[in-house]
Design a protein around this motif. Structure first.
Motif, mmCIF file in Angstrom:
data_model
loop_
_atom_site.group_PDB
_atom_site.id
_atom_site.type_symbol
_atom_site.label_atom_id
_atom_site.label_comp_id
_atom_site.label_asym_id
_atom_site.label_seq_id
_atom_site.Cartn_x
_atom_site.Cartn_y
_atom_site.Cartn_z
ATOM 1 N N SER A 205 0.845 -1.200 0.000
ATOM 2 C CA SER A 205 0.000 0.000 0.000
ATOM 3 C C SER A 205 0.873 1.239 0.000
ATOM 4 O O SER A 205 1.992 1.233 0.518
ATOM 5 N N SER A 268 -11.751 7.484 -7.747
ATOM 6 C CA SER A 268 -11.668 6.276 -6.936
ATOM 7 C C SER A 268 -12.031 5.075 -7.804
ATOM 8 O O SER A 268 -13.022 5.104 -8.537
ATOM 9 N N THR A 269 -11.215 4.018 -7.745
ATOM 10 C CA THR A 269 -11.517 2.788 -8.486
ATOM 11 C C THR A 269 -11.026 1.600 -7.676
ATOM 12 O O THR A 269 -10.091 1.708 -6.877
ATOM 13 N N ARG A 270 -11.648 0.454 -7.921
ATOM 14 C CA ARG A 270 -11.291 -0.738 -7.149
ATOM 15 C C ARG A 270 -11.553 -1.982 -7.986
ATOM 16 O O ARG A 270 -12.593 -2.110 -8.627
ATOM 17 N N GLY A 272 -11.669 -5.976 -7.280
ATOM 18 C CA GLY A 272 -11.639 -6.954 -6.201
ATOM 19 C C GLY A 272 -11.031 -8.276 -6.618
ATOM 20 O O GLY A 272 -10.619 -8.484 -7.757
ATOM 21 N N LYS A 281 -5.349 -7.592 -6.065
ATOM 22 C CA LYS A 281 -6.305 -6.670 -5.453
ATOM 23 C C LYS A 281 -5.772 -5.269 -5.691
ATOM 24 O O LYS A 281 -4.661 -4.934 -5.279
ATOM 25 N N GLU A 283 -6.680 -1.089 -5.510
ATOM 26 C CA GLU A 283 -7.521 0.038 -5.088
ATOM 27 C C GLU A 283 -6.741 1.330 -5.321
ATOM 28 O O GLU A 283 -5.581 1.434 -4.910
ATOM 29 N N SER A 285 -7.320 5.675 -5.188
ATOM 30 C CA SER A 285 -8.198 6.825 -4.928
ATOM 31 C C SER A 285 -7.360 8.095 -4.836
ATOM 32 O O SER A 285 -6.214 8.065 -4.378
#
Length: 533
Positions: A205, A268-270, A272, A281, A283, A285
């Protein structure tokens, strides 16, 4: 009567002030009633503040002058902006006022053209910035690398297709160089980013926080607003529009549009685990502070748009016309003028100190001019604030190691800041300034003193007036400090990197206030002494 120009008493039959040649306007005092704490007859203290004494029954209320309401204060400061008291207005009166406003805008269709021009110019200049960023990012790169960089930064859809063909994963990548996002960045708005990337059991992250990092790019909205202000000043003079009312309405429109732009810039995008078959994974933003945009857009439009509009409106007769304006407007105009002149002197001082030959030899072609201008803007602004005997702190934290350096105009550790973070080659032989430090301080004091000298007819060495000028000038410098305090944070998988430039806020504000008050009063004292002689 009290003359609003020299604050001295004159007979009520006077029309013009014999000292300033200004028109004396008598404003009738409004009175209200207040309760005495002690009875005027028997001296008993009335605990419940009633209208009659609890001991002898005498009347305890007294007639006093009514204090100015907020509406009155605003109306006096901005004479042409009508601030109706909504609490006392009837429905029909409110409708009539609204119709008058609507009819005014209908009869003056060009009223909002200047601020619209500013907004359009801002987007146009941003487009050229976008092209320049792409040119800088792809310098010395091959054809394939250039195509990939442009695909990521300018047209993410191409890069998304490449990833899908290669890995079978459909990503939604933000266009980091979209015009709304770039316009938001140009206003120095605080941005916070969050990225998570990795497998299910092994995730990385990254959190990013940027505040005021690109202060140098603010010259783009400043230029756009200045052009709009000049245009409004010309049109207001030609069509007899209310000057201050136009500045207020234009500021409101500009703030609304820029706030909407900052909201549009958020992303923002994700993806999964199910969509990517449990392999990845992702994510991403990016959020921009709408409050920061409101603050920056409001301060820039009032100061830049308003200042240039007033200058253009009054044209060559600026000093003559200013003498008939509300004193707070005069104080604000001189505060902005002093700041602009001081910043320009410090910009030029740094620019002519740069090692231009060394920069040209070390920097890629086309970057020399950009580095020179931005270095001058940043360091010139810091130098200007430091002429008020302020202190700038540089703090760096990386991999558990920290470094902290302080810079003041007369300090011995100035070279530490420049050598550590602006390259040794930026200045030639350690020469950081063409002008000595005490000359820069002297110029600042003389500029403020000249304002006190010129505005003596307004303040008349009234200490309260000198304090008001110092307060307005300090507020303007506080706005500048807000824009140049830099904060940059990276946090990735437990590792933290922090980088910041920040002034000692309380000490700086106090020093600016004291220096501006003393210099302004000294200029007024000199004028007073000359007139007495």
């Amino acid at each position: 009567m009290t003359c609003r120009h020299c604050n001295e008493q004159h007979p009520k039959y006077f029309t013009y002030c014999p000292k300033t040649d200004g028109i004396i306007e008598q404003e009738p005092h409004k009175y209200t009633y207040a309760t005495n704490d002690f009875c005027l007859s028997c001296g008993t203290k009335n605990e419940e503040s009633g209208s009659f004494c609890s001991q002898c029954g005498s009347l305890t209320i007294k007639k006093v002058e009514q204090k100015a309401t907020l509406n009155n204060v605003i109306s006096k400061t901005l004479k042409n902006v009508n601030v109706p008291n909504m609490g006392n207005m009837k429905g029909q009166e409110l409708k009539t006022l609204s119709k008058e406003k609507v009819n005014f805008f209908k009869n003056n269709p060009l009223f909002f053209v200047p601020v619209v021009v500013s907004i359009l110019l801002l987007f146009l200049f941003t487009f050229f910035v976008k092209s320049s960023i792409l040119d800088v990012a792809t310098v010395d790169q091959g054809r394939e690398e250039t195509a990939i960089i442009k695909a990521i930064m300018d047209d993410p859809s191409e890069f998304e297709d490449m990833i899908y063909k290669e890995f079978g994963v459909r990503l939604s990548i933000p266009n980091v160089l979209s015009l709304p996002r770039l316009v938001t960045v140009l206003h120095n708005v605080k941005a916070e980013g969050h990225v998570v990337l990795g497998a299910v059991y092994d995730q990385n992250s990254l959190n990013i926080s940027m505040d005021n990092v690109l202060f140098g790019l603010m010259f783009i909205p400043i230029i756009a607003l200045a052009i709009g202000g000049v245009l409004y000043g010309i049109l207001a003079r030609k069509h007899n529009w209310p000057l201050y009312q136009g500045i207020v309405y234009s500021t409101i429109v500009y703030v609304i549009v820029m706030s909407a732009v900052s909201i549009m810039s958020n992303f923002s995008t994700r993806i999964g685990e199910v969509e990517t078959k449990g392999l990845f994974k992702i994510e991403v933003s990016m959020n921009y502070s709408t409050l920061d945009m409101i603050l920056s857009a409001t301060s820039l439009s009032i100061v830049i748009f308003g200042f240039t509009a007033i200058l253009t409106y009054f044209n060559k007769s600026i000093f003559e016309k200013l003498s008939y304006q509300v004193k707070y407007v005069q104080y604000a105009m001189f505060s902005v003028a002093i700041t602009c002149i001081g910043l320009l002197i410090n910009f030029l001082n740094i620019y002519f100190s740069l090692d231009k030959k060394g920069l040209e030899s070390e920097l890629p072609e086309g970057l020399f001019g950009t580095v020179s201008i931005f270095s001058s803007i940043y360091m010139g602004t810091w130098n200007w604030i430091c002429t008020f005997f302020s202190k700038l702190h540089l703090n760096v934290l990386s991999d558990g190691l920290s470094e902290s350096v302080s810079y003041s105009l007369f300090g011995n550790d100035k070279s530490g800041v420049y050598n550590s973070y602006f390259l040794n080659s930026l200045f030639e032989e350690g020469k950081f300034s063409v002008l000595p430090s005490f000359i820069l301080v002297l110029i600042t004091i003389l500029l403020i003193g000249a304002a006190g000298y010129i505005l003596y007819i307004v303040h008349r060495m009234n200490w309260k007036e000198c304090l008001i000028f110092a307060g307005i000038f300090t507020a303007l410098q506080l706005m500048l400090i807000y824009f140049v305090n830099i904060q940059l944070d990276f946090e990735a998988t437990g590792k933290i990197v922090q980088f910041s430039f920040a002034f000692e806020m309380i000490a700086t504000v106090l020093l600016v206030f004291i220096v501006s008050f003393a210099s302004f009063a000294a200029g007024g004292f000199l004028r007073q002494y000359q007139l007495k002689k």
